[in-house]
Design an enzyme around this catalytic site. Structure first.
Site, PDB file in Angstrom:
ATOM      1  N   VAL A  64       0.809  -1.225   0.000  1.00 31.30           N
ATOM      2  CA  VAL A  64       0.000   0.000   0.000  1.00 31.30           C
ATOM      3  C   VAL A  64       0.848   1.284   0.000  1.00 31.30           C
ATOM      4  CG1 VAL A  64      -2.171  -0.925   0.901  1.00 31.30           C
ATOM      5  CG2 VAL A  64      -0.373  -0.233   2.501  1.00 31.30           C
ATOM      6  N   SER A 142      -1.729   5.808  16.458  1.00 32.43           N
ATOM      7  CA  SER A 142      -1.134   5.207  17.666  1.00 32.43           C
ATOM      8  C   SER A 142      -1.020   6.300  18.724  1.00 32.43           C
ATOM      9  CB  SER A 142       0.267   4.668  17.352  1.00 32.43           C
ATOM     10  OG  SER A 142       0.952   4.376  18.551  1.00 32.43           O
ATOM     11  N   TYR A 155       8.300   6.120  13.543  1.00 36.51           N
ATOM     12  CA  TYR A 155       6.935   5.622  13.775  1.00 36.51           C
ATOM     13  C   TYR A 155       6.046   6.731  14.353  1.00 36.51           C
ATOM     14  CZ  TYR A 155       3.306   2.364  15.478  1.00 36.51           C
ATOM     15  OH  TYR A 155       2.115   1.711  15.723  1.00 36.51           O
ATOM     16  N   ALA A 157       6.457   9.968  14.127  1.00 30.53           N
ATOM     17  CA  ALA A 157       6.230  11.008  13.112  1.00 30.53           C
ATOM     18  C   ALA A 157       5.171  10.542  12.109  1.00 30.53           C
ATOM     19  CB  ALA A 157       7.536  11.343  12.401  1.00 30.53           C
TER      20      ALA A 157
END
Ligand code: NAP
Length: 247
Positions: A64, A142, A155, A157
């Site tokens: 993706v 998250s 992660y 960012a």
């Protein structure tokens, strides 16, 4: 009981973990579900599990973060399903390291899979949802995108970026009755968190007011709600599912 009968959904990263549970929960609520994963075999296996719930399932394979593969994946989706009512951007990866040792390729990989993918999928979903004058987009962010986490600059960012994307698209699509929201899980028991050492898990659990890790089902429950008509007046929001970690 939430009823999604007659709705068609697409979930990315649905081969396992949280994505698979989201697909199963949408199907249990009555939706037909397309499951996209980078690994065709796990997409196929997860789709078979969704079919056993009694819903129509479509296994799709794509990376993706690749524009061409996303375009092809959406065209396969629309060969199987007439409408796209619910899009769940769930695919995500981690490549953790303190910034001094973080390789550029790991920065790029995480930003591409976690954030660029949502841009690509939302772009493909925009036209059919606008034409239908309705839809639900749910991005799996998250808590780390809200509070930061040492060793996860890429992660965090990417997930903070996903929250910005969510709020912006909520504004762009609001007049067409397309709701765009994010779910921000805390620490959920999956392959992603199985990588953590027991001492790290204990340290994290001690920070959670409810003193336990969440389950993929906890996240899926929030997605089913945001994918339903019950969330009609909710857009641009970030729903944390984290046992009280962020409040
Ligand atoms: P997971 O078990 O690692 O599952 C992620 C799924 O995404 C896998 O099926 C993976 O396929 C697929 N995927 C990875 N890269 C892809 C790509 N480029 N294109 C298409 N599919 C791809 O992770 P998870 O724990 O279920 O996490 C799901 C989402 O929740 C992620 O966005 C994650 O950041 C977020 N989240 C998780 C937690 C947690 O505690 N677990 C907490 C907060 C947020 P392969 O297995 O074949 O690689």
């Amino acid at each position: 009981m939430i009823d999604l009968t007659g709705k068609n959904a697409l979930v990315t990263g649905a081969g396992r973990g949280i994505g698979k549970e989201i697909a199963l929960s949408l199907a249990r609520a009555g939706a037909h579900v397309a499951l996209c994963d980078i690994d065709p075999d796990s997409a196929q296996t997860a789709a078979a599990d969704v079919e056993s719930v009694g819903s129509k399932a479509l296994a799709l394979s794509a990376n993706v973060s690749d524009a061409g593969e996303v375009k092809e994946m959406f065209s396969s989706y629309f060969s199987g399903f007439e409408t796209l009512d619910i899009l769940v951007n769930n695919a995500g990866i981690t490549r953790d390291s303190l910034i001094m040792r973080l390789k550029e390729e790991h920065w790029d990989a995480v930003l591409n899979v976690n954030l660029k993918s949502a841009y690509l999928c939302c772009k493909e979903a925009a036209r059919p949802m606008m034409k239908a004058r309705g839809g639900k987009i749910i991005n799996i962010a998250s808590v780390v995108g809200i509070m930061g986490n040492a060793g996860q600059v890429n992660y965090a960012a990417s997930k903070a970026g996903l929250i910005g994307l969510t709020k912006t698209l909520a504004r762009e699509f609001a007049s067409r009755a397309i709701n765009v929201n994010a779910v921000a899980p805390g620490f959920i028991q999956t392959a992603m968190t199985d990588k953590l050492s027991d001492s790290d898990k204990e340290r994290l659990t001690n920070q959670i007011p409810m003193s336990l890790l969440g389950s993929p089902q906890d996240v899926a429950n929030a997605v089913v709600f945001l994918g339903s008509s019950l969330s009609g007046y909710i857009t641009g929001q970030v729903l944390t599912v984290d046992g009280g970690l962020v409040m």
